[in-house]
Design a protein around this motif. Structure first.
Motif, PDB file in Angstrom:
ATOM      1  N   GLY A 104       0.818  -1.213   0.000  1.00 41.10           N
ATOM      2  CA  GLY A 104       0.000   0.000   0.000  1.00 41.10           C
ATOM      3  C   GLY A 104       0.848   1.258   0.000  1.00 41.10           C
ATOM      4  N   SER A 105       1.986   1.228   0.695  1.00 41.32           N
ATOM      5  CA  SER A 105       2.873   2.398   0.697  1.00 41.32           C
ATOM      6  C   SER A 105       3.448   2.647  -0.692  1.00 41.32           C
ATOM      7  N   VAL A 106       3.686   1.571  -1.453  1.00 41.24           N
ATOM      8  CA  VAL A 106       4.154   1.729  -2.837  1.00 41.24           C
ATOM      9  C   VAL A 106       3.054   2.353  -3.687  1.00 41.24           C
ATOM     10  N   CYS A 107       1.807   1.909  -3.502  1.00 43.82           N
ATOM     11  CA  CYS A 107       0.679   2.498  -4.231  1.00 43.82           C
ATOM     12  C   CYS A 107       0.579   3.998  -3.950  1.00 43.82           C
ATOM     13  N   ALA A 108       0.692   4.365  -2.671  1.00 42.42           N
ATOM     14  CA  ALA A 108       0.581   5.774  -2.302  1.00 42.42           C
ATOM     15  C   ALA A 108       1.744   6.583  -2.859  1.00 42.42           C
ATOM     16  N   ALA A 109       2.957   6.007  -2.809  1.00 48.59           N
ATOM     17  CA  ALA A 109       4.132   6.726  -3.287  1.00 48.59           C
ATOM     18  C   ALA A 109       4.085   6.949  -4.793  1.00 48.59           C
ATOM     19  N   VAL A 110       3.700   5.921  -5.538  1.00 46.93           N
ATOM     20  CA  VAL A 110       3.708   6.015  -7.005  1.00 46.93           C
ATOM     21  C   VAL A 110       2.603   6.933  -7.508  1.00 46.93           C
ATOM     22  N   THR A 111       1.416   6.808  -6.958  1.00 46.76           N
ATOM     23  CA  THR A 111       0.267   7.538  -7.509  1.00 46.76           C
ATOM     24  C   THR A 111       0.120   8.951  -6.967  1.00 46.76           C
ATOM     25  N   THR A 112       0.566   9.196  -5.733  1.00 41.45           N
ATOM     26  CA  THR A 112       0.332  10.508  -5.119  1.00 41.45           C
ATOM     27  C   THR A 112       1.596  11.216  -4.665  1.00 41.45           C
ATOM     28  N   GLY A 113       2.722  10.487  -4.605  1.00 39.15           N
ATOM     29  CA  GLY A 113       3.944  11.101  -4.088  1.00 39.15           C
ATOM     30  C   GLY A 113       3.904  11.304  -2.585  1.00 39.15           C
ATOM     31  N   ALA A 114       3.022  10.561  -1.907  1.00 43.45           N
ATOM     32  CA  ALA A 114       2.870  10.716  -0.455  1.00 43.45           C
ATOM     33  C   ALA A 114       4.161  10.398   0.279  1.00 43.45           C
ATOM     34  N   GLN A 115       4.905   9.415  -0.199  1.00 45.82           N
ATOM     35  CA  GLN A 115       6.230   9.119   0.357  1.00 45.82           C
ATOM     36  C   GLN A 115       7.283   9.593  -0.640  1.00 45.82           C
TER      37      GLN A 115
END
Length: 354
Positions: A104-115
């Motif tokens: 899920g952290s990869v999903c957030a990082a790739v799609t939103t730049g959250a990480q």
């Protein structure tokens, strides 16, 4: 209340209910469970033999602990499938949580730049692994990884895992099935929650799902070598990392992970305490974070066939098709063979250290 006045049919006195793995205090009722066994309050005059004393609200009470044979008989009374079903549930749950938090952290990082950057993703991964272990260890031992389960089967079989017994092999298959199921469920939940973000990401980057180049979105489920995000910036190309090279990286990372797991859980290692070592899940999580920060640019740092293959099945069914399985250069096997090679070697090296 006075323990001499309390009564119970099971032992003639006041029996405290067994609570597995928990300390239960019900002071208003004058009851306290301080171990995994049943305790029976008894008069002071009977305090002898296998009788021990416990203190409750400043008053000394007297307790008789059920012996090992009684505990064993209680376990035998349960249906034969009880322990397998319990282990299956918790292995699925733990792997599910790993995928929810880590992938899920990869999903957030790739799609939103959250990480921002691999280290931030790695930290979320590490804490996700720790939480998964803490939530499932009581029920199954928290393998949560086919490479770890194989390592226990071959290196530290014990009574539950033995390649020489039918029950051991059955439990091995049960654990791996549960782990893959947990990976699939976690991948499906991530797909549902991030579906809109993924579609927007694909639209903005002119990615057509299932066609060459869609690894940039498929990497939110399965893993690829080199890391598609790194390759996109022309830091690495496909020719820089062959399937064999990637397999060895995966084997090495899993070797280190299993070495740490088996070192920290070895009965002779008292570094983190005696029988109870509450910090072990955290150090396993820290190890995962360190390994990801080092090797994710190369292979996305899988170390876990269930974490990769479960979500990869979801991606294949969701439109990525052959980009997910078998993947570019037919490379999906790297994330299965590599960890299964490295895990038992790392475990064996750890046990040989003592």
């Amino acid at each position: 209340p006075n323990s001499d006045l309390m009564a119970s049919e099971s032992c003639g006195r006041a029996c405290l209910p067994p609570e597995s793995g928990m300390e239960l205090r019900e002071r208003k009722k004058g009851r306290e469970c301080v171990t995994n066994s049943s305790l029976c309050l008894i008069p002071k005059n009977d305090c002898k033999g296998d009788i021990s004393c416990v203190e409750l609200d400043g008053l000394v009470r007297y307790a008789k602990v059920r012996d090992a044979e009684e505990e064993k008989k209680e376990l035998i009374r349960r249906p034969w499938w009880y322990h397998d079903a319990r282990a299956f549930f918790f292995e699925s749950l733990g792997t599910f949580l790993i995928v929810i938090f880590g992938v899920g952290s990869v999903c957030a990082a790739v799609t939103t730049g959250a990480q921002q950057g691999i280290w931030q993703v790695a930290v979320v991964w590490g804490f996700g692994v720790t939480i998964a272990i803490l939530c499932s260890a009581q029920g199954s031992g928290a393998h949560l990884n086919p490479a770890v389960t194989l390592a226990f089967l071959l290196v530290r079989p014990g009574k539950d895992f033995s390649p020489r017994s039918t029950s051991g092999v059955r439990r091995f298959v049960l654990y791996i099935t549960a782990q893959i199921l947990g990976g699939i469920l976690g991948g499906a939940v991530n797909l549902g929650l991030f579906s809109t973000s993924i579609r927007t990401f694909e639209h903005l980057n002119d990615i057509k799902r299932g066609e060459p180049g869609s690894e940039l979105s498929a990497m939110m489920f399965g893993e690829y070598f080199p890391n598609p995000a790194v390759a996109k910036d022309s830091v690495l190309s496909e020719s820089d990392i062959s399937p064999f090279h990637a397999c060895m990286i995966e084997a090495w990372g899993t070797l280190v992970l299993c070495f740490v797991i088996f070192i920290l859980t070895h009965p002779k290692n008292k570094t983190l305490g005696g029988d109870h070592r509450p910090m072990v899940p955290y150090f396993i999580g820290f190890t995962v974070s360190l390994l990801i920060s080092l090797y994710a640019p190369l292979t996305q740092a899988g170390w876990n066939p269930a974490r990769d293959f479960g979500p990869r099945i979801v991606a294949s069914a969701a439109g990525w098709g052959s980009i997910a399985i078998p993947g570019p250069r037919n490379g999906f096997w790297v994330y299965i063979v590599g960890p299964l090679l490295g895990g038992p070697i790392g475990a064996a090296l750890a046990d040989l250290s003592f």
